[in-house]
Design a protein around this motif. Sequence first.
Motif, PDB file in Angstrom:
ATOM      1  N   SER A  19       0.849  -1.201   0.000  1.00 26.23           N
ATOM      2  CA  SER A  19       0.000   0.000   0.000  1.00 26.23           C
ATOM      3  C   SER A  19       0.878   1.242   0.000  1.00 26.23           C
ATOM      4  CB  SER A  19      -0.937   0.008   1.216  1.00 26.23           C
ATOM      5  OG  SER A  19      -0.302  -0.542   2.338  1.00 26.23           O
ATOM      6  N   TYR A  20       0.455   2.235  -0.781  1.00 27.33           N
ATOM      7  CA  TYR A  20       1.155   3.514  -0.872  1.00 27.33           C
ATOM      8  C   TYR A  20       0.258   4.586  -0.267  1.00 27.33           C
ATOM      9  CZ  TYR A  20       3.357   1.033  -4.884  1.00 27.33           C
ATOM     10  OH  TYR A  20       3.968   0.132  -5.709  1.00 27.33           O
ATOM     11  N   LYS A  21       0.855   5.420   0.581  1.00 22.26           N
ATOM     12  CA  LYS A  21       0.056   6.478   1.231  1.00 22.26           C
ATOM     13  C   LYS A  21       0.497   7.840   0.726  1.00 22.26           C
ATOM     14  CE  LYS A  21      -2.089   8.742   4.720  1.00 22.26           C
ATOM     15  NZ  LYS A  21      -1.745   8.562   6.113  1.00 22.26           N
ATOM     16  N   LEU A  22      -0.465   8.705   0.477  1.00 19.59           N
ATOM     17  CA  LEU A  22      -0.145  10.069   0.061  1.00 19.59           C
ATOM     18  C   LEU A  22      -0.912  11.060   0.918  1.00 19.59           C
ATOM     19  CD1 LEU A  22      -0.570   8.409  -3.074  1.00 19.59           C
ATOM     20  CD2 LEU A  22       1.320  10.050  -3.131  1.00 19.59           C
ATOM     21  N   PHE A  23      -0.227  12.097   1.336  1.00 18.89           N
ATOM     22  CA  PHE A  23      -0.839  13.159   2.121  1.00 18.89           C
ATOM     23  C   PHE A  23      -1.204  14.305   1.180  1.00 18.89           C
ATOM     24  CE2 PHE A  23       1.697  10.840   5.216  1.00 18.89           C
ATOM     25  CZ  PHE A  23       0.893  10.823   6.347  1.00 18.89           C
ATOM     26  N   MET A  24      -2.489  14.650   1.128  1.00 16.07           N
ATOM     27  CA  MET A  24      -2.938  15.780   0.309  1.00 16.07           C
ATOM     28  C   MET A  24      -2.955  17.053   1.159  1.00 16.07           C
ATOM     29  SD  MET A  24      -5.957  13.640  -1.614  1.00 16.07           S
ATOM     30  CE  MET A  24      -6.414  14.783  -2.912  1.00 16.07           C
TER      31      MET A  24
END
Length: 460
Positions: A138-143
């Motif tokens: 899983s890849y997490k991105l902070f917007m």
Amino acid sequence: MTAADSTVADVLVDDERISLIGENLDVQADRVIDAAGKYVLPGCVDPHTHLDMPFGGTVTIDDVESGQTSAAFGGTTCHVDFVIQGKGQTFAQALDDWRAKAHGRQVIDMGYHMAVTDLEDGGTLEELAGLPGQGITSYKLFMAYKGALMVDDETLYRTMEVAAKTGALVMVHAENGDVIDVLVREALAAGHTEPLHHALTRPPEAEGEATNRAIQLAHLAGAPLYVVHVTCKQAVDPIAAAREKGWDVWGETCTQYFFNSLDDIAKPNFEGAKYVYSPPVRDKSNWDVLWNAVRTDALSAISTDHCAFLFDGQKTLGKDDFSKIPNGGPGLENRLQMIHEFGVRAGRISLNRMVELLATNPAKLFGLYPRKGTVAVGSDADLVVFDPEKKVTISAKTHHSKSDYNLFEGTAVTGSPEIVMLRGHILVENDDLVASPGVGRFVARARFGEELAPARVAVA
Ligand code: URP
Ligand code: ZN
Ligand code: ZN
């Protein structure tokens, strides 16, 4: 007890796994635990934690040992923590850092998500594509968190394209960081420094907009999407709409969003800082929105987003400026107690749905099922003997997190774990930690939509 049914049965554990389930089993065992009148639940799976993480000018107060001890007391036997790629770091370097923090200290099993922060000077798309092969699926991105963890839409979209090819699940912290940055500067310029302004400068519209943007971009890229810590109607609605269309979109909320509100963050004498996390506490009208969403499967999991700080010495960094208060709160220990009390006992969700939200769905979505997240032959013997009559008053005085406060301080619950077992090893019994750090392991997770086969047991 599973997500699907509730039966009265004996469970035989052998070589770290469940080897037999049946009524009145006639077998020899080294130890028999009488669970009459109790529930035998699968160990809960927390897909969202931050242990030993540098953040907000400090480092979260719970390290792997204290955080996982806290989890074990709460009936959580596996969690997935966020590795944060530092600026300029490759993903391999970030992983090395996180593994060093966990080495020899693990009390429960754990996996890692990779938080992508830099595709220019740090990790490459090729390296990112290689992570699922190492069990980081899983890849997490902070917007949000402009100037710190936030990524632009190009980084978000490129990561989604990689995920579409590699079978990773994309996770987003969905808040519009650019708009929030403007609102924060305007509030400070107007002399508003108190914790309440943390919530007022992160309005539900900023969460709703980012949620919808992430959904549309993930659909375009063909990547599955999981929206973390959903707090309000503005974000639930686009997730529900996407799911009705059959899109690969899921959402979670966290325990605290059912219980804390603007009344907490508005508390005087800087007390409100305890409730500074992002997205922020909302108007109480959202509590019913969230209960309804977890009942109807608009939201499919409840996590803790455990990101613990001390009030005294860490939250106080923002005494004169709410934007300097480290964002996050403790919660790993109380998820099961709180959701059982106010979800199941209050008649809002069934026991089976509770198991699904706290264990089975997180395990399925994050490539841990059926090894984790259920009570079945072949699954790891991660079990919780839960006493539905045990009375507990939640308090920082008795919790196992290093944090000096608890988000649910003083809440009385009926129902709490009595014995917690990881792969057949007793972790917690009679309110004592029985196992030693080192018993927990890293779990290489399956790709999105794939099952994780039972662990191979070493034969002497
Ligand atoms: O305030 C929070 N939620 N802190 C942890 C980092 C994140 O955004 O999940
Ligand atoms: Zn977040
Ligand atoms: Zn988080």
